[in-house]
Motif scaffolding. Structure first.
Motif, PDB file in Angstrom:
ATOM      1  N   MET A   9      43.434  -4.428   5.154  1.00 24.01           N
ATOM      2  CA  MET A   9      42.692  -5.034   6.222  1.00 24.01           C
ATOM      3  C   MET A   9      42.087  -6.323   5.697  1.00 24.01           C
ATOM      4  SD  MET A   9      40.953  -1.748   8.055  1.00 24.01           S
ATOM      5  CE  MET A   9      40.982  -0.533   6.757  1.00 24.01           C
ATOM      6  N   LYS A  10      42.920  -7.253   5.525  1.00 20.26           N
ATOM      7  CA  LYS A  10      42.499  -8.528   4.970  1.00 20.26           C
ATOM      8  C   LYS A  10      41.836  -9.387   6.038  1.00 20.26           C
ATOM      9  CE  LYS A  10      44.088 -12.016   1.827  1.00 20.26           C
ATOM     10  NZ  LYS A  10      45.130 -12.424   0.927  1.00 20.26           N
ATOM     11  N   GLY A  11      40.665  -9.938   5.684  1.00 21.22           N
ATOM     12  CA  GLY A  11      39.978 -10.851   6.569  1.00 21.22           C
ATOM     13  C   GLY A  11      39.131 -10.202   7.651  1.00 21.22           C
ATOM     14  N   LEU A  12      39.134  -8.894   7.752  1.00 19.24           N
ATOM     15  CA  LEU A  12      38.336  -8.216   8.780  1.00 19.24           C
ATOM     16  C   LEU A  12      36.933  -7.950   8.262  1.00 19.24           C
ATOM     17  CD1 LEU A  12      40.962  -5.666  10.072  1.00 19.24           C
ATOM     18  CD2 LEU A  12      40.362  -7.882  11.040  1.00 19.24           C
ATOM     19  N   ARG A  13      35.959  -8.087   9.109  1.00 22.72           N
ATOM     20  CA  ARG A  13      34.555  -7.890   8.748  1.00 22.72           C
ATOM     21  C   ARG A  13      34.003  -6.628   9.404  1.00 22.72           C
ATOM     22  NH1 ARG A  13      33.448 -10.895   4.432  1.00 22.72           N
ATOM     23  NH2 ARG A  13      34.218 -12.996   4.685  1.00 22.72           N
ATOM     24  N   CYS A  14      32.907  -6.172   8.845  1.00 20.91           N
ATOM     25  CA  CYS A  14      32.180  -5.017   9.340  1.00 20.91           C
ATOM     26  C   CYS A  14      31.950  -5.162  10.845  1.00 20.91           C
ATOM     27  CB  CYS A  14      30.847  -4.930   8.605  1.00 20.91           C
ATOM     28  SG  CYS A  14      29.775  -3.617   9.163  1.00 20.91           S
ATOM     29  N   PRO A  15      32.159  -4.138  11.589  1.00 20.76           N
ATOM     30  CA  PRO A  15      32.468  -2.753  11.262  1.00 20.76           C
ATOM     31  C   PRO A  15      33.950  -2.398  11.394  1.00 20.76           C
ATOM     32  CG  PRO A  15      31.767  -2.817  13.523  1.00 20.76           C
ATOM     33  CD  PRO A  15      31.760  -4.256  13.011  1.00 20.76           C
ATOM     34  N   ILE A  16      34.814  -3.386  11.512  1.00 24.87           N
ATOM     35  CA  ILE A  16      36.235  -3.130  11.789  1.00 24.87           C
ATOM     36  C   ILE A  16      36.914  -2.275  10.706  1.00 24.87           C
ATOM     37  CG2 ILE A  16      38.479  -4.184  12.273  1.00 24.87           C
ATOM     38  CD1 ILE A  16      36.331  -4.501  14.509  1.00 24.87           C
ATOM     39  N   PRO A  17      36.737  -2.530   9.394  1.00 20.24           N
ATOM     40  CA  PRO A  17      37.405  -1.671   8.411  1.00 20.24           C
ATOM     41  C   PRO A  17      37.038  -0.192   8.543  1.00 20.24           C
ATOM     42  CG  PRO A  17      36.705  -3.694   7.355  1.00 20.24           C
ATOM     43  CD  PRO A  17      36.091  -3.691   8.735  1.00 20.24           C
ATOM     44  N   VAL A  18      35.768   0.092   8.780  1.00 15.79           N
ATOM     45  CA  VAL A  18      35.346   1.491   8.941  1.00 15.79           C
ATOM     46  C   VAL A  18      35.915   2.072  10.229  1.00 15.79           C
ATOM     47  CG1 VAL A  18      33.356   2.981   9.368  1.00 15.79           C
ATOM     48  CG2 VAL A  18      33.281   1.339   7.518  1.00 15.79           C
ATOM     49  N   ALA A  19      35.861   1.331  11.304  1.00 17.56           N
ATOM     50  CA  ALA A  19      36.374   1.831  12.589  1.00 17.56           C
ATOM     51  C   ALA A  19      37.864   2.141  12.496  1.00 17.56           C
ATOM     52  CB  ALA A  19      36.108   0.815  13.693  1.00 17.56           C
ATOM     53  N   ARG A  68      44.296   5.756   0.845  1.00 19.06           N
ATOM     54  CA  ARG A  68      43.768   4.589   0.139  1.00 19.06           C
ATOM     55  C   ARG A  68      43.496   3.501   1.175  1.00 19.06           C
ATOM     56  NH1 ARG A  68      44.926   1.796  -5.431  1.00 19.06           N
ATOM     57  NH2 ARG A  68      44.659  -0.394  -4.872  1.00 19.06           N
ATOM     58  N   VAL A  69      42.265   3.036   1.194  1.00 19.09           N
ATOM     59  CA  VAL A  69      41.843   1.985   2.116  1.00 19.09           C
ATOM     60  C   VAL A  69      41.684   0.706   1.301  1.00 19.09           C
ATOM     61  CG1 VAL A  69      40.020   1.238   3.674  1.00 19.09           C
ATOM     62  CG2 VAL A  69      40.629   3.652   3.559  1.00 19.09           C
ATOM     63  N   GLU A  70      42.250  -0.382   1.807  1.00 16.74           N
ATOM     64  CA  GLU A  70      42.115  -1.676   1.153  1.00 16.74           C
ATOM     65  C   GLU A  70      41.549  -2.678   2.155  1.00 16.74           C
ATOM     66  OE1 GLU A  70      45.997  -2.707  -0.296  1.00 16.74           O
ATOM     67  OE2 GLU A  70      45.848  -1.304  -1.961  1.00 16.74           O
ATOM     68  N   CYS A  71      40.582  -3.460   1.717  1.00 15.58           N
ATOM     69  CA  CYS A  71      40.010  -4.492   2.583  1.00 15.58           C
ATOM     70  C   CYS A  71      39.329  -5.565   1.738  1.00 15.58           C
ATOM     71  CB  CYS A  71      39.048  -3.897   3.597  1.00 15.58           C
ATOM     72  SG  CYS A  71      37.645  -3.054   2.889  1.00 15.58           S
ATOM     73  N   THR A  72      39.029  -6.681   2.378  1.00 16.00           N
ATOM     74  CA  THR A  72      38.390  -7.801   1.682  1.00 16.00           C
ATOM     75  C   THR A  72      36.906  -7.940   2.018  1.00 16.00           C
ATOM     76  OG1 THR A  72      39.122  -9.291   3.443  1.00 16.00           O
ATOM     77  CG2 THR A  72      40.511  -9.154   1.482  1.00 16.00           C
ATOM     78  N   ASP A  73      36.398  -7.167   2.940  1.00 14.81           N
ATOM     79  CA  ASP A  73      35.005  -7.272   3.355  1.00 14.81           C
ATOM     80  C   ASP A  73      34.071  -6.761   2.254  1.00 14.81           C
ATOM     81  OD1 ASP A  73      32.569  -7.339   4.630  1.00 14.81           O
ATOM     82  OD2 ASP A  73      33.063  -5.806   6.113  1.00 14.81           O
ATOM     83  N   SER A 104      40.566  -5.417  -6.972  1.00 14.54           N
ATOM     84  CA  SER A 104      41.695  -6.109  -7.572  1.00 14.54           C
ATOM     85  C   SER A 104      41.793  -7.469  -6.891  1.00 14.54           C
ATOM     86  CB  SER A 104      42.982  -5.306  -7.380  1.00 14.54           C
ATOM     87  OG  SER A 104      44.082  -5.990  -7.913  1.00 14.54           O
ATOM     88  N   ASP A 105      41.522  -8.530  -7.642  1.00 13.04           N
ATOM     89  CA  ASP A 105      41.387  -9.875  -7.074  1.00 13.04           C
ATOM     90  C   ASP A 105      40.292  -9.818  -6.014  1.00 13.04           C
ATOM     91  OD1 ASP A 105      43.364 -11.085  -8.712  1.00 13.04           O
ATOM     92  OD2 ASP A 105      44.917 -10.276  -7.412  1.00 13.04           O
ATOM     93  N   GLU A 106      40.582 -10.181  -4.794  1.00 12.40           N
ATOM     94  CA  GLU A 106      39.564 -10.129  -3.739  1.00 12.40           C
ATOM     95  C   GLU A 106      39.659  -8.842  -2.918  1.00 12.40           C
ATOM     96  OE1 GLU A 106      41.492 -12.358   0.046  1.00 12.40           O
ATOM     97  OE2 GLU A 106      40.965 -13.653  -1.630  1.00 12.40           O
ATOM     98  N   MET A 107      40.658  -8.015  -3.204  1.00 14.60           N
ATOM     99  CA  MET A 107      40.894  -6.800  -2.426  1.00 14.60           C
ATOM    100  C   MET A 107      40.102  -5.620  -3.000  1.00 14.60           C
ATOM    101  SD  MET A 107      42.590  -5.897   0.297  1.00 14.60           S
ATOM    102  CE  MET A 107      43.901  -7.075   0.489  1.00 14.60           C
ATOM    103  N   ARG A 108      39.275  -5.038  -2.163  1.00 18.57           N
ATOM    104  CA  ARG A 108      38.551  -3.818  -2.530  1.00 18.57           C
ATOM    105  C   ARG A 108      39.374  -2.621  -2.061  1.00 18.57           C
ATOM    106  NH1 ARG A 108      34.996  -7.690  -2.417  1.00 18.57           N
ATOM    107  NH2 ARG A 108      32.886  -7.402  -3.207  1.00 18.57           N
ATOM    108  N   TRP A 109      39.391  -1.559  -2.862  1.00 12.65           N
ATOM    109  CA  TRP A 109      40.147  -0.378  -2.471  1.00 12.65           C
ATOM    110  C   TRP A 109      39.304   0.874  -2.709  1.00 12.65           C
ATOM    111  CZ3 TRP A 109      40.855   3.068  -6.382  1.00 12.65           C
ATOM    112  CH2 TRP A 109      40.819   2.583  -7.685  1.00 12.65           C
ATOM    113  N   TYR A 110      39.607   1.887  -1.895  1.00 15.17           N
ATOM    114  CA  TYR A 110      38.868   3.147  -1.917  1.00 15.17           C
ATOM    115  C   TYR A 110      39.866   4.282  -1.759  1.00 15.17           C
ATOM    116  CZ  TYR A 110      35.474  -0.360  -0.696  1.00 15.17           C
ATOM    117  OH  TYR A 110      34.728  -1.503  -0.697  1.00 15.17           O
ATOM    118  N   LEU A 111      39.817   5.257  -2.649  1.00 18.20           N
ATOM    119  CA  LEU A 111      40.665   6.434  -2.546  1.00 18.20           C
ATOM    120  C   LEU A 111      39.825   7.575  -2.000  1.00 18.20           C
ATOM    121  CD1 LEU A 111      43.417   7.711  -3.012  1.00 18.20           C
ATOM    122  CD2 LEU A 111      42.663   8.285  -5.341  1.00 18.20           C
TER     123      LEU A 111
END
Length: 68
Positions: free
Chosen positions: A1-11, A27-32, A56-63
């Motif tokens: 989910m590149k470029g999306l801001r809160c609350p879109i990644p959670v939704a 695995r969730v990946e986003c830049t927010d 990793s770089d600008e990408m945050r990830w969550y398992l």
């Protein structure tokens, strides 16, 4: 989910995990940057387990392991 801001990644994560069976890992990946607060809060509130997280770089990830 590149470029999306809160609350879109959670939704979008909540919507996606509803389609998966309990016990699944996702695995969730986003830049927010606020996802570092939002995703763990969502995991805790919904009863899932946060197994790991990182950047990793600008990408945050969550398992995440979904509650059974």
């Amino acid at each position: 989910m590149k470029g999306l801001r809160c609350p879109i990644p959670v939704a979008r994560t909540r919507k996606a995990v509803k389609k998966l069976p309990g016990g699944s890992k996702v695995r969730v990946e986003c830049t927010d940057p606020l996802a570092d607060i939002d995703i763990p809060h969502m995991v805790n509130t919904d009863g899932h387990d946060l197994l790991d997280k990182g950047i990793s770089d600008e990408m945050r990830w969550y398992l995440i392991k979904l509650k059974a």
